[in-house]
Design an enzyme around this catalytic site. Structure first.
Site, short mmCIF file in Angstrom:
data_model
loop_
_atom_site.label_atom_id
_atom_site.label_comp_id
_atom_site.label_asym_id
_atom_site.label_seq_id
_atom_site.Cartn_x
_atom_site.Cartn_y
_atom_site.Cartn_z
CG ASP A 41 -2.06 0.95 1.14
OD1 ASP A 41 -2.27 1.52 0.06
OD2 ASP A 41 -2.75 1.16 2.16
CG ASN A 89 -7.21 -2.51 -6.44
OD1 ASN A 89 -6.28 -3.28 -6.21
ND2 ASN A 89 -7.55 -1.57 -5.56
#
Ligand code: FPP
Length: 264
Positions: A41, A89
């Site tokens: 991340d 996503n």
């Protein structure tokens, strides 16, 4: 050329011997996690900090992927699973999704040499067949080329979600019950495990998350049941050997009880 030819004639690749005692001498070999999962991340934040567009962060993240997988193999980690693209996503702007798909395709091609050299077995989990064809073809080819390697498993979670994995396993079970090949009474944990994306996948020992977030974000819900969690503030493109070592050192100090009592 016969497509099956090169694979058939290939010499079975032996992995280089791991040398954890050289890389991380203060951690006993027995305390190195066999299976690590990473929630990568902070790519966007890293790029933004430098005044760049978000996608530059994804490109820079590739170097972190390379260094981390190389070091994990050296340390004797058996399986490294990277959360590279979640089912959620797809909600990102289309140019970013397309960029990520292009990056994945290039990664699958560019890493072949390194994968071969280190006898890494490259594999994927998730609803991978839904990825764009050009990306899928290269990923499958890299999987095929490395299928009989004996070294570390490098597994990318792609179009992956822990809940989708359960739902897909449930669907397979329901179909088998309907077809009369599976009895409801025979559905136990092992039967579920056998219907996950990679039934041979070990339980994850250590989950690392970068960019300081304390969330699991639908990553490997089944396989991380007893995992230790390590969160670092480093953004993924900054993640290097010292960060990995810090995570493993922390893991080595944890007392794992798996629901039982402390061993004497
Ligand atoms: C999270 O950062 C990262 C991703 C959604 C993609 C992960 C992809 C890579 C590390 C590069 C490609 C990897 C491979 C294996 C080819 P973010 O964009 O959510 O960052 P932010 O939270 O700072 O916005």
């Amino acid at each position: 050329m016969n497509e099956a030819g090169p694979a058939r004639n290939r010499v079975r690749r032996q992995p280089p011997t791991p040398t954890p005692e050289l890389s991380l001498p203060d951690v006993p070999v027995a305390k190195i996690p066999a299976s690590i999962g990473i929630i990568m991340d902070g790519n966007g934040r890293w790029a933004k900090r430098l005044g760049w567009e978000r996608i530059k962060g994804h490109t820079a993240g590739i170097d972190a992927v390379r260094e981390t997988s190389r070091e994990c193999a050296k340390l004797g980690v058996k399986e490294l699973t990277l959360y590279a693209f979640s089912v959620e996503n797809w909600k990102r702007p289309r140019p970013e999704v397309e960029y990520l798909m292009g990056l994945l395709r290039r990664f699958a091609v560019d890493e072949r040499e390194e994968i071969e050299k280190n006898a890494i077995r490259f594999t994927t989990i998730g609803r991978v067949d839904e990825l764009p064809r050009e990306t899928l073809v290269e990923l499958r080819e890299t999987e095929r080329l490395s299928a009989d390697h004996d070294g570390m498993v490098l597994r990318l979670a792609l179009n992956y979600g822990g809940r989708s994995e359960f739902a897909d396993a449930a669907k397979r079970i329901a179909r088998e019950v309907a077809a009369g090949t599976l009895r409801p009474d025979d559905i136990d944990e092992s039967a579920v495990q056998q219907r996950l994306y990679d039934p041979a996948m070990r339980d994850v020992d250590l989950v690392i998350r970068t960019a300081g977030e304390m969330r699991i974000s639908n990553f490997l819900l089944w396989q991380i049941s007893y995992a230790e969690i390590f969160v670092t503030d480093a953004l993924w493109p900054e993640f290097r050997k010292p960060h990995l070592h810090a995570a493993i050192r922390a893991f080595a100090t944890r007392e794992r009880r798996f629901g039982g009592l402390v061993s004497q």
